[in-house]
Design a protein around this motif. Structure first.
Motif, PDB file in Angstrom:
ATOM      1  N   PHE A   1     -27.005 -56.577 -35.319  1.00 40.86           N
ATOM      2  CA  PHE A   1     -27.255 -55.475 -34.389  1.00 40.86           C
ATOM      3  C   PHE A   1     -27.323 -54.154 -35.151  1.00 40.86           C
ATOM      4  O   PHE A   1     -26.554 -53.920 -36.083  1.00 40.86           O
ATOM      5  N   SER A   2     -28.236 -53.294 -34.723  1.00 41.72           N
ATOM      6  CA  SER A   2     -28.407 -52.013 -35.416  1.00 41.72           C
ATOM      7  C   SER A   2     -27.180 -51.130 -35.278  1.00 41.72           C
ATOM      8  O   SER A   2     -26.857 -50.351 -36.175  1.00 41.72           O
ATOM      9  N   ALA A   3     -26.483 -51.239 -34.151  1.00 40.78           N
ATOM     10  CA  ALA A   3     -25.273 -50.431 -33.946  1.00 40.78           C
ATOM     11  C   ALA A   3     -24.423 -51.079 -32.870  1.00 40.78           C
ATOM     12  O   ALA A   3     -24.915 -51.356 -31.777  1.00 40.78           O
ATOM     13  N   TRP A   4     -23.181 -51.327 -33.178  1.00 38.88           N
ATOM     14  CA  TRP A   4     -22.239 -51.841 -32.184  1.00 38.88           C
ATOM     15  C   TRP A   4     -21.714 -50.657 -31.386  1.00 38.88           C
ATOM     16  O   TRP A   4     -21.170 -49.701 -31.940  1.00 38.88           O
ATOM     17  N   ARG A   5     -21.864 -50.691 -30.052  1.00 38.24           N
ATOM     18  CA  ARG A   5     -21.573 -49.516 -29.232  1.00 38.24           C
ATOM     19  C   ARG A   5     -20.169 -49.508 -28.640  1.00 38.24           C
ATOM     20  O   ARG A   5     -19.736 -48.478 -28.128  1.00 38.24           O
ATOM     21  N   ASP A   6     -19.488 -50.670 -28.611  1.00 38.87           N
ATOM     22  CA  ASP A   6     -18.233 -50.773 -27.873  1.00 38.87           C
ATOM     23  C   ASP A   6     -18.425 -50.311 -26.429  1.00 38.87           C
ATOM     24  O   ASP A   6     -17.602 -49.588 -25.861  1.00 38.87           O
ATOM     25  N   GLU A   7     -19.536 -50.741 -25.853  1.00 40.80           N
ATOM     26  CA  GLU A   7     -19.861 -50.410 -24.465  1.00 40.80           C
ATOM     27  C   GLU A   7     -20.403 -51.682 -23.812  1.00 40.80           C
ATOM     28  O   GLU A   7     -21.402 -52.238 -24.261  1.00 40.80           O
ATOM     29  N   ARG A   8     -19.734 -52.130 -22.783  1.00 45.37           N
ATOM     30  CA  ARG A   8     -20.143 -53.376 -22.132  1.00 45.37           C
ATOM     31  C   ARG A   8     -21.051 -53.096 -20.942  1.00 45.37           C
ATOM     32  O   ARG A   8     -20.774 -52.212 -20.141  1.00 45.37           O
ATOM     33  N   TYR A   9     -22.095 -53.920 -20.846  1.00 42.74           N
ATOM     34  CA  TYR A   9     -22.985 -53.879 -19.699  1.00 42.74           C
ATOM     35  C   TYR A   9     -22.652 -55.040 -18.756  1.00 42.74           C
ATOM     36  O   TYR A   9     -22.327 -56.148 -19.212  1.00 42.74           O
ATOM     37  N   PRO A  10     -22.761 -54.830 -17.452  1.00 44.02           N
ATOM     38  CA  PRO A  10     -22.566 -55.941 -16.512  1.00 44.02           C
ATOM     39  C   PRO A  10     -23.741 -56.908 -16.584  1.00 44.02           C
ATOM     40  O   PRO A  10     -24.896 -56.487 -16.711  1.00 44.02           O
ATOM     41  N   VAL A  11     -23.459 -58.193 -16.517  1.00 46.59           N
ATOM     42  CA  VAL A  11     -24.499 -59.214 -16.500  1.00 46.59           C
ATOM     43  C   VAL A  11     -24.687 -59.637 -15.049  1.00 46.59           C
ATOM     44  O   VAL A  11     -23.890 -60.393 -14.491  1.00 46.59           O
ATOM     45  N   THR A  12     -25.734 -59.097 -14.421  1.00 44.31           N
ATOM     46  CA  THR A  12     -25.993 -59.331 -13.007  1.00 44.31           C
ATOM     47  C   THR A  12     -27.447 -59.007 -12.723  1.00 44.31           C
ATOM     48  O   THR A  12     -28.060 -58.203 -13.438  1.00 44.31           O
ATOM     49  N   SER A  13     -28.000 -59.616 -11.692  1.00 43.96           N
ATOM     50  CA  SER A  13     -29.375 -59.318 -11.302  1.00 43.96           C
ATOM     51  C   SER A  13     -29.456 -58.062 -10.449  1.00 43.96           C
ATOM     52  O   SER A  13     -30.510 -57.464 -10.307  1.00 43.96           O
ATOM     53  N   ASP A  14     -28.349 -57.668  -9.873  1.00 43.88           N
ATOM     54  CA  ASP A  14     -28.304 -56.555  -8.933  1.00 43.88           C
ATOM     55  C   ASP A  14     -27.043 -55.760  -9.230  1.00 43.88           C
ATOM     56  O   ASP A  14     -25.939 -56.289  -9.148  1.00 43.88           O
ATOM     57  N   PHE A  15     -27.212 -54.480  -9.555  1.00 44.01           N
ATOM     58  CA  PHE A  15     -26.063 -53.678  -9.967  1.00 44.01           C
ATOM     59  C   PHE A  15     -24.988 -53.603  -8.891  1.00 44.01           C
ATOM     60  O   PHE A  15     -23.816 -53.386  -9.197  1.00 44.01           O
ATOM     61  N   GLN A  16     -25.380 -53.806  -7.635  1.00 38.87           N
ATOM     62  CA  GLN A  16     -24.403 -53.738  -6.540  1.00 38.87           C
ATOM     63  C   GLN A  16     -23.663 -55.063  -6.325  1.00 38.87           C
ATOM     64  O   GLN A  16     -22.750 -55.128  -5.497  1.00 38.87           O
ATOM     65  N   GLN A  17     -24.048 -56.117  -7.047  1.00 40.91           N
ATOM     66  CA  GLN A  17     -23.415 -57.423  -6.907  1.00 40.91           C
ATOM     67  C   GLN A  17     -22.399 -57.656  -8.030  1.00 40.91           C
ATOM     68  O   GLN A  17     -22.509 -57.072  -9.104  1.00 40.91           O
ATOM     69  N   PRO A  18     -21.408 -58.519  -7.801  1.00 40.97           N
ATOM     70  CA  PRO A  18     -20.420 -58.800  -8.853  1.00 40.97           C
ATOM     71  C   PRO A  18     -21.094 -59.364 -10.102  1.00 40.97           C
ATOM     72  O   PRO A  18     -22.035 -60.157 -10.021  1.00 40.97           O
ATOM     73  N   ALA A  19     -20.586 -58.943 -11.255  1.00 39.23           N
ATOM     74  CA  ALA A  19     -21.142 -59.414 -12.522  1.00 39.23           C
ATOM     75  C   ALA A  19     -20.604 -60.802 -12.860  1.00 39.23           C
ATOM     76  O   ALA A  19     -19.447 -61.123 -12.579  1.00 39.23           O
ATOM     77  N   LEU A  20     -21.462 -61.604 -13.481  1.00 36.23           N
ATOM     78  CA  LEU A  20     -21.048 -62.925 -13.954  1.00 36.23           C
ATOM     79  C   LEU A  20     -20.190 -62.818 -15.207  1.00 36.23           C
ATOM     80  O   LEU A  20     -19.390 -63.697 -15.509  1.00 36.23           O
ATOM     81  N   MET A  21     -20.392 -61.733 -15.946  1.00 33.98           N
ATOM     82  CA  MET A  21     -19.605 -61.415 -17.132  1.00 33.98           C
ATOM     83  C   MET A  21     -20.046 -60.029 -17.571  1.00 33.98           C
ATOM     84  O   MET A  21     -20.874 -59.396 -16.915  1.00 33.98           O
ATOM     85  N   ALA A  22     -19.501 -59.557 -18.664  1.00 36.48           N
ATOM     86  CA  ALA A  22     -19.960 -58.317 -19.272  1.00 36.48           C
ATOM     87  C   ALA A  22     -20.289 -58.607 -20.731  1.00 36.48           C
ATOM     88  O   ALA A  22     -19.708 -59.512 -21.342  1.00 36.48           O
ATOM     89  N   MET A  23     -21.226 -57.837 -21.282  1.00 33.91           N
ATOM     90  CA  MET A  23     -21.669 -58.089 -22.661  1.00 33.91           C
ATOM     91  C   MET A  23     -21.884 -56.779 -23.394  1.00 33.91           C
ATOM     92  O   MET A  23     -22.373 -55.797 -22.818  1.00 33.91           O
TER      93      MET A  23
END
Length: 289
Positions: free
Chosen positions: A82-104
């Motif tokens: 990876f070009s830069a590790w951000r220490d920032e997790r994104y939600p893994v979901t199809s819809d931002f308003q729905q619960p995430a399956l995980m974070a990455m």
């Protein structure tokens, strides 16, 4: 270049070398065939099947998935993936308003073809001679798109933060816009696209905001991500977007959307319908087509 060229550029991708990636029964993203051998190193985490790749079923909760995959990704970061590790997790979901399956971890998301979300804000000023837009230039030391022009404020959408909360945070961090002004930002829609860069796939959604700023207020870099801000007449911004690739690739779409909404691209423009429709193509994210 043309407005439509920018839209086509942001949607340039070829799914042929990708296989879908699942968590349970949900298609969560896409994995390039050249990245697949990296996943194959860890059969305890990633399982190859006829339908594609899937996360091991023994990881049964979002937190368990997040922790196990992040440990693997940190190993890849040490290998220089990876070009830069951000220490920032994104939600893994199809819809931002729905619960995430995980974070990455943000840096890894495109390697899994996961839908990412972001907020992009256009800060503008009304003057007697027309609209003006605050245009930053990205720092030349940034790991991504250094020195390019950008939207007034923009940022990825991390987990556990509301969209307007993120706008307010990014306004202060990136442009020194205080919270009492930033919270006046108006949500005006969203743009979607699917952009490929080598093994990385970005079927992303950007939530779009407008913020009318007082004449006399000056945007200034606060966190060093922008090296400068300039207030441009809107006609100059239109010309720069239409004729060049000086703006970061997806920032063009946000500005084109602004031009449409503010009547700066006329309905009689020969590409008008293609432009309007092209800003909201359905990305190939979880559950997408």
């Amino acid at each position: 270049m043309s407005f439509l060229d920018h839209i086509e550029r942001c949607n340039a991708h070829d799914l042929a070398p990708f296989r879908p990636w699942f968590i349970g029964a949900t298609r969560t993203g896409w994995v390039h065939r050249d990245f697949a051998p990296v996943l194959a190193r860890r059969p305890d985490l990633f399982v190859s099947a006829d339908v594609g790749w899937r996360l091991s079923d023994h990881l049964a909760t979002p937190d368990a998935r997040t922790q196990a995959v992040e440990a693997f990704l940190r190993d890849l970061a040490r290998e220089g993936w990876f070009s830069a590790w951000r220490d920032e997790r994104y939600p893994v979901t199809s819809d931002f308003q729905q619960p995430a399956l995980m974070a990455m971890e943000r840096a890894a998301v495109p390697f899994f073809g996961i839908r990412a979300f972001g907020v992009h804000l256009t800060g503008y000023v009304r003057r007697r001679d027309g609209l003006h837009i605050w245009v930053p230039r990205r720092s030349r030391t940034k790991s991504t798109y250094p020195g390019m022009l950008d939207n007034t404020v923009a940022g990825g959408q991390p987990e556990k933060l509301g969209l307007l909360e993120n706008v307010i945070k990014e306004c202060l961090e990136e442009a020194s816009i205080p919270a009492e002004i930033a919270r006046q930002a108006q949500a005006v829609g969203a743009i979607t696209y699917c952009y490929q860069s080598g093994m990385e796939l970005k079927p992303d959604v950007q939530y779009v905001f407008d913020l009318e700023l007082p004449d006399g207020f000056e945007c200034r870099s606060n966190d060093g991500e922008a090296e400068s801000f300039e207030l441009w007449p809107v006609a100059d911004v239109v010309a720069r977007v239409r004729d060049t690739v000086d703006f970061k690739y997806n920032c063009n779409l946000v500005l084109i959307d602004f031009f449409v909404r503010h009547g700066l691209i006329a309905a009689d423009h020969p590409d008008y319908f293609a432009i309007v429709a092209g800003l909201r193509r359905h990305p190939f994210g979880p559950g997408g087509n």
